[in-house]
Design an enzyme around this catalytic site. Structure first.
Site, short mmCIF file in Angstrom:
data_model
loop_
_atom_site.label_atom_id
_atom_site.label_comp_id
_atom_site.label_asym_id
_atom_site.label_seq_id
_atom_site.Cartn_x
_atom_site.Cartn_y
_atom_site.Cartn_z
N ILE A 21 1.19 -1.32 -0.09
CA ILE A 21 0.02 0.05 0.14
C ILE A 21 0.81 1.05 -0.02
O ILE A 21 0.87 1.79 -0.82
CB ILE A 21 -0.60 0.16 1.84
CG1 ILE A 21 -2.09 -0.85 1.06
CG2 ILE A 21 -1.54 1.56 1.41
CD1 ILE A 21 -2.60 -1.83 1.85
N ASP A 40 11.25 4.00 4.57
CA ASP A 40 11.06 2.61 5.02
C ASP A 40 12.38 1.77 5.21
O ASP A 40 13.56 2.44 5.46
CB ASP A 40 10.64 1.77 3.77
CG ASP A 40 9.60 0.68 3.41
OD1 ASP A 40 10.64 -0.53 4.71
OD2 ASP A 40 9.16 0.31 3.91
N ASP A 66 14.06 2.71 10.31
CA ASP A 66 12.79 2.34 11.17
C ASP A 66 12.23 3.19 11.87
O ASP A 66 12.79 3.98 13.37
CB ASP A 66 14.22 1.70 12.13
CG ASP A 66 13.73 1.01 13.28
OD1 ASP A 66 12.87 0.99 13.44
OD2 ASP A 66 14.25 -0.13 14.32
N VAL A 67 10.71 3.42 11.56
CA VAL A 67 10.27 3.89 11.99
C VAL A 67 9.46 3.62 13.94
O VAL A 67 9.27 5.19 14.56
CB VAL A 67 8.70 3.64 11.66
CG1 VAL A 67 8.77 4.43 10.16
CG2 VAL A 67 8.50 2.54 11.64
N ASN A 93 1.58 4.82 6.47
CA ASN A 93 1.47 3.33 6.43
C ASN A 93 1.88 2.33 7.49
O ASN A 93 1.72 1.07 7.73
CB ASN A 93 1.13 3.28 5.35
CG ASN A 93 1.30 2.41 5.29
OD1 ASN A 93 0.47 0.97 5.04
ND2 ASN A 93 2.39 0.80 4.56
N SER A 145 -6.86 -0.18 11.51
CA SER A 145 -7.28 -2.01 10.30
C SER A 145 -8.23 -2.19 10.56
O SER A 145 -8.62 -1.78 12.34
CB SER A 145 -6.37 -2.52 11.17
OG SER A 145 -6.46 -3.75 10.55
N TYR A 158 -1.42 -7.31 17.87
CA TYR A 158 -2.07 -6.29 16.38
C TYR A 158 -3.28 -5.36 16.51
O TYR A 158 -3.66 -3.76 16.47
CB TYR A 158 -2.18 -7.60 15.15
CG TYR A 158 -2.72 -6.46 13.88
CD1 TYR A 158 -0.97 -5.86 13.39
CD2 TYR A 158 -3.63 -5.86 13.04
CE1 TYR A 158 -0.87 -5.22 11.78
CE2 TYR A 158 -3.86 -5.49 12.18
CZ TYR A 158 -2.29 -5.36 11.48
OH TYR A 158 -3.44 -4.30 10.12
N THR A 190 -8.26 -6.96 4.31
CA THR A 190 -7.24 -7.96 3.38
C THR A 190 -7.40 -6.62 2.48
O THR A 190 -8.22 -7.36 1.23
CB THR A 190 -8.25 -9.26 3.98
OG1 THR A 190 -8.34 -9.56 4.89
CG2 THR A 190 -6.67 -10.15 3.27
N TYR A 229 -16.19 -11.52 2.58
CA TYR A 229 -16.61 -10.45 2.43
C TYR A 229 -17.78 -9.89 1.85
O TYR A 229 -17.47 -10.44 0.40
CB TYR A 229 -15.00 -9.23 1.37
CG TYR A 229 -13.84 -9.64 3.01
CD1 TYR A 229 -13.90 -8.10 2.89
CD2 TYR A 229 -13.60 -10.06 2.93
CE1 TYR A 229 -12.62 -8.11 3.83
CE2 TYR A 229 -12.70 -9.66 3.90
CZ TYR A 229 -11.75 -9.09 4.08
OH TYR A 229 -10.72 -8.51 4.63
#
Length: 269
Positions: A21, A40, A66-67, A93, A145, A158, A190, A229
């Site tokens: 994404i 990234d 590294d965020v 993201n 999410s 998560y 997903t 879905y």
């Protein structure tokens, strides 16, 4: 790549831009006139994204980061600002998979998922806020999410992290609205990406409820997941990128504090 102007004059950072994404969104932002800091930890993936943008006439800079590292996040913002000016769009993201029930997770597993999926979102926002305030406003887009909205077996850390992103989004929207900084969250269902493949091929997690069975291939698991879905299929990275573009643009000038499922009806079922 056709060039548009929906983000003309804007400077954006997209974290997790090395694939999935994030890559699709960084490219889409650039096609609409944004100058993009692509962030990234995957240098090869970053280079691919930046090269694709530049080869099509867009402007982008690669920020290897590294965020979860406070100093590197500040450096990411500084590098983008030095290249293009104040950051006025942030798409947080970047994320990692997290499988396991609350009673089975180790502390280290819990902390890693929370660090990448929640703490890093705050760190990135904090680093961008001074520039947005000075610029007179901006748009922060947080990746949450469906797992942060409803209970799904096997993804305790998560789910907690993504629910935290939703809470942070609402709090920041209220606090920074008077400064013309909008904060919204996207809650994808997903979408087949490298992260989803990693999640699905782990034991447990979101795929554990699939009817495909423990020995199923990735493709079989995806097919089984699609049946859950109402719209009858999984999402595409382009569909998430399109909504991120709307939130980044001035078209959404009166949209803040929104928590938007893009999930083919999954959370409505």
């Amino acid at each position: 790549m056709g060039m548009g102007d929906r983000l003309a004059g804007k400077v954006a950072i997209v974290t997790g831009a090395g694939s999935g994404i994030g890559r699709t969104t960084a490219i889409r932002f650039a096609t609409e006139g944004a100058k993009v800091g692509c962030a990234d930890r995957d240098r090869d993936g970053l280079n691919t994204t930046v090269e694709e943008i530049q080869s099509s006439g867009g402007q982008a800079v690669a920020c290897e980061v590294d965020v979860t590292d406070e100093k590197l996040v500040e450096q990411m913002v500084a590098e983008t600002t030095n290249a293009f000016g104040a950051v006025t769009v942030l798409y947080s993201n970047a994320g990692i998979a997290g499988s396991g029930n609350a009673g089975d997770l180790t502390l280290a597993e819990w902390e890693k998922v929370i660090a990448v999926n929640l703490t890093a979102v705050w760190l990135s926002s904090r680093a961008c806020l001074p520039g947005m305030i000075e610029a007179g406003g901006g748009s922060i887009i947080n990746q949450a999410s469906v797992g942060g909205l409803i209970g799904i077996p096997g993804i305790a850390s998560y789910a907690a992290a993504k629910a935290g992103v939703i809470g942070l989004t609402r709090q920041m929207a209220v606090e920074y609205g008077p400064l013309k900084i909008r904060v919204n969250a996207i809650c994808p269902g997903t979408v087949p990406t490298p992260l989803v493949e990693k999640t699905y091929m782990e034991k447990g997690g979101f795929a554990a409820t699939s009817a495909a069975g423990a020995d199923a291939t990735y493709e079989e698991i995806l097919e089984g997941s699609a049946q859950r879905y109402p719209i009858g299929r999984l999402g595409m990275t382009e569909e998430i990128a399109a909504f991120a573009l709307y939130l980044a643009s001035d078209e959404s000038a009166w949209t803040t504090g929104a928590i938007v499922p893009i999930d083919g009806g999954f959370t409505a079922a």
